[in-house]
Design an enzyme around this catalytic site. Structure first.
Site, PDB file in Angstrom:
ATOM      1  N   CYS A   1      -9.527  67.326  43.198  1.00  0.00           N
ATOM      2  CA  CYS A   1      -9.317  67.370  41.750  1.00  0.00           C
ATOM      3  C   CYS A   1     -10.580  67.839  41.019  1.00  0.00           C
ATOM      4  CB  CYS A   1      -8.896  65.994  41.231  1.00  0.00           C
ATOM      5  SG  CYS A   1      -8.533  66.048  39.483  1.00  0.00           S
TER       6      CYS A   1
ATOM      7  N   LYS B   1      -6.413  66.159  50.922  1.00  0.00           N
ATOM      8  CA  LYS B   1      -6.152  67.419  50.205  1.00  0.00           C
ATOM      9  C   LYS B   1      -7.468  67.873  49.592  1.00  0.00           C
ATOM     10  CE  LYS B   1      -3.008  69.456  46.797  1.00  0.00           C
ATOM     11  NZ  LYS B   1      -3.731  69.472  45.513  1.00  0.00           N
TER      12      LYS B   1
ATOM     13  N   ASN C   1      -1.887  75.873  50.368  1.00  0.00           N
ATOM     14  CA  ASN C   1      -1.381  75.617  49.016  1.00  0.00           C
ATOM     15  C   ASN C   1      -2.012  76.572  48.006  1.00  0.00           C
ATOM     16  OD1 ASN C   1      -2.449  73.439  46.496  1.00  0.00           O
ATOM     17  ND2 ASN C   1      -0.298  74.004  46.663  1.00  0.00           N
TER      18      ASN C   1
ATOM     19  N   ARG D   1       3.276  73.903  41.103  1.00  0.00           N
ATOM     20  CA  ARG D   1       3.883  74.349  39.847  1.00  0.00           C
ATOM     21  C   ARG D   1       5.251  74.989  40.070  1.00  0.00           C
ATOM     22  NH1 ARG D   1      -1.409  77.512  38.257  1.00  0.00           N
ATOM     23  NH2 ARG D   1      -1.272  77.762  40.525  1.00  0.00           N
TER      24      ARG D   1
HETATM   25  C1  LIG Z   1      -0.385  69.580  36.029  1.00  0.00           C
HETATM   26  C2  LIG Z   1      -1.021  69.502  37.396  1.00  0.00           C
HETATM   27  C3  LIG Z   1      -1.383  68.274  37.902  1.00  0.00           C
HETATM   28  C4  LIG Z   1      -1.984  68.185  39.172  1.00  0.00           C
HETATM   29  N1  LIG Z   1      -2.287  66.946  39.691  1.00  0.00           N
HETATM   30  C5  LIG Z   1      -2.774  66.855  40.958  1.00  0.00           C
HETATM   31  C6  LIG Z   1      -2.957  65.584  41.590  1.00  0.00           C
HETATM   32  O1  LIG Z   1      -2.654  64.524  41.022  1.00  0.00           O
HETATM   33  N2  LIG Z   1      -3.468  65.582  42.847  1.00  0.00           N
HETATM   34  C7  LIG Z   1      -3.786  66.732  43.518  1.00  0.00           C
HETATM   35  O2  LIG Z   1      -4.246  66.683  44.655  1.00  0.00           O
HETATM   36  N3  LIG Z   1      -3.591  67.935  42.957  1.00  0.00           N
HETATM   37  C8  LIG Z   1      -3.073  68.022  41.722  1.00  0.00           C
HETATM   38  N4  LIG Z   1      -2.810  69.252  41.185  1.00  0.00           N
HETATM   39  C9  LIG Z   1      -2.999  70.443  42.020  1.00  0.00           C
HETATM   40  C10 LIG Z   1      -1.707  70.789  42.772  1.00  0.00           C
HETATM   41  O3  LIG Z   1      -1.375  69.768  43.684  1.00  0.00           O
HETATM   42  C11 LIG Z   1      -1.867  72.119  43.530  1.00  0.00           C
HETATM   43  O4  LIG Z   1      -2.914  71.993  44.451  1.00  0.00           O
HETATM   44  C12 LIG Z   1      -2.157  73.298  42.587  1.00  0.00           C
HETATM   45  O5  LIG Z   1      -1.314  73.255  41.454  1.00  0.00           O
HETATM   46  C13 LIG Z   1      -1.962  74.636  43.310  1.00  0.00           C
HETATM   47  O6  LIG Z   1      -0.675  74.751  43.832  1.00  0.00           O
HETATM   48  P1  LIG Z   1       0.499  75.569  43.074  1.00  0.00           P
HETATM   49  O7  LIG Z   1      -0.026  76.942  42.810  1.00  0.00           O
HETATM   50  O8  LIG Z   1       1.644  75.531  44.028  1.00  0.00           O
HETATM   51  O9  LIG Z   1       0.769  74.838  41.792  1.00  0.00           O
HETATM   52  C14 LIG Z   1      -2.235  69.359  39.920  1.00  0.00           C
HETATM   53  C15 LIG Z   1      -1.860  70.593  39.387  1.00  0.00           C
HETATM   54  C16 LIG Z   1      -1.253  70.674  38.150  1.00  0.00           C
HETATM   55  C17 LIG Z   1      -0.849  72.030  37.620  1.00  0.00           C
END
Ligand SMILES: Cc1cc2nc3c(=O)[nH]c(=O)nc-3n(C[C@H](O)[C@H](O)[C@H](O)COP(=O)(O)O)c2cc1C
Length: 320
Positions: free
Chosen positions: A99, A140, A202, A227
């Site tokens: 994060c 992660k 990811n 997303r």
């Molecule tokens: C609104 C939002 C909240 C997220 N919250 C977390 C979280 O709580 N823990 C985490 O490991 N990643 C979090 N992420 C990251 C996502 O798990 C992921 O790694 C990131 O969005 C990239 O993947 P994507 O392109 O498929 O969205 C968050 C992403 C977004 C957009």
């Protein structure tokens, strides 16, 4: 074993209602909660036995379920891991070392802040693994803190050596936040450096074609979608159909979308009051509206809908 399809933890989105939608559509191998602060869990536990709201549903909902936790203190993390493993009986405990949000990385020296200390991460993983008994512990991460300090291989090896059962890598650095494109070559470079744990890639998978491209071109054991699963919670079902060579479901019709939104709102109301449920469903439907004619006007209108009746009237008018 086929390609693993995981849903990503997303704070503010992957609450009980969203997870229920994913289960309803199917096709996903592991569903994740939002990240849960181990410190606030400990503080609440001291004051009685109140639980963080992000654990709502976790005790009773169907498995498999992965609960993601964050902190930088081995005892605080272990205390929560132990309860999740033995009392809640969750399927997987996932540690957040990715994060980039200021509140987590800067103010709490957790999440992606820890990426600069692979040994410390290893120590945290090891403590949580011993606390979690038979429950697998995964982690992660992002590629590193900055482009110039990418160290995902070191971090990944430290995580594997500490006894983790799997690793997910978001192909961006912390300072990149969500800018640019996820770098899947950097994710792929980790694979030969791991001994046996599965590597989940990811970043930026928004469609079935994106998923197929990543599965075909990169040596990962699975993919995680974030997303894309807010915009299209049916995406895992479609990817599974595609991988099995079955006919892939068409995108939902406007009527199906309207019904889905109603269902989602009712699921949110199991956990939240009308006001919060409305705020959350408003956020989600803006994702469904992307690429539709009049989306800007719709967004403005929806953001001032203060009553469910007004909200659903706007939904009827827009999704037709
Ligand atoms: C609104 C939002 C909240 C997220 N919250 C977390 C979280 O709580 N823990 C985490 O490991 N990643 C979090 N992420 C990251 C996502 O798990 C992921 O790694 C990131 O969005 C990239 O993947 P994507 O392109 O498929 O969205 C968050 C992403 C977004 C957009």
């Amino acid at each position: 074993m086929g390609t693993l399809l995981y849903s990503a933890p997303m704070a503010g989105y992957t609450n009980y209602a969203h997870r229920e939608l994913l289960r309803m559509f199917g096709g996903v191998d592991l569903i994740a909660t939002e990240m849960v602060s181990a410190r606030s869990f400990a503080e609440l536990a001291m004051r009685g036995n109140e639980l963080p709201s992000r654990l709502w549903g976790v005790r009773d909902e169907p498995r498999p379920l992965s609960v993601q936790i964050w902190d930088n203190n081995p005892d605080t993390l272990s205390q929560l891991a132990q309860r999740l493993a033995f009392e809640f009986k969750v399927s997987v405990i996932d540690l957040n070392f990715g994060c980039p949000a200021k509140q987590i990385a800067n103010r709490s020296a957790s999440g992606s802040f820890l990426l600069q200390f692979p040994n410390r991460i290893g120590d945290l993983v090891q403590k949580v693994v011993s606390a979690a008994g038979q429950v697998p512990v995964t982690a992660k991460i992002r590629l590193g803190r900055t482009r110039d300090t990418i160290n995902a291989i070191d971090v990944a090896q430290s995580i594997e050596d500490a006894g983790a059962a799997g690793l997910t890598v978001h192909g961006r650095t912390a300072t990149e936040m969500y800018r640019g494109n996820a770098n899947w070559d950097e994710i792929a470079a980790i694979k030969p450096k791991l001994k046996s744990i599965p590597l989940i890639g990811n970043g930026d998978i928004r469609t079935v074609d994106d998923a197929l491209f990543c599965i075909k071109n990169y040596p990962v054991d699975g993919i995680m979608i974030g997303r894309g699963s807010i915009e299209r919670p049916w995406i895992f079902r479609q990817i599974t159909q595609m991988l099995r060579g079955e006919a892939v479901d068409l995108e939902p019709t406007a009527t199906e979308l309207r019904n889905l939104i109603k269902k989602h709102f009712n699921l949110l109301k199991r956990q939240f009051n009308d006001h919060i449920a409305l705020l959350l469903i408003r956020k989600t439907v803006c994702h469904y509206a992307i690429n539709r004619f009049g989306v800007k006007k719709f967004r403005n209108a929806i953001s001032s809908a203060k009553e469910p009746a007004i909200f659903f009237q706007l939904i009827e008018e827009f999704f037709h």
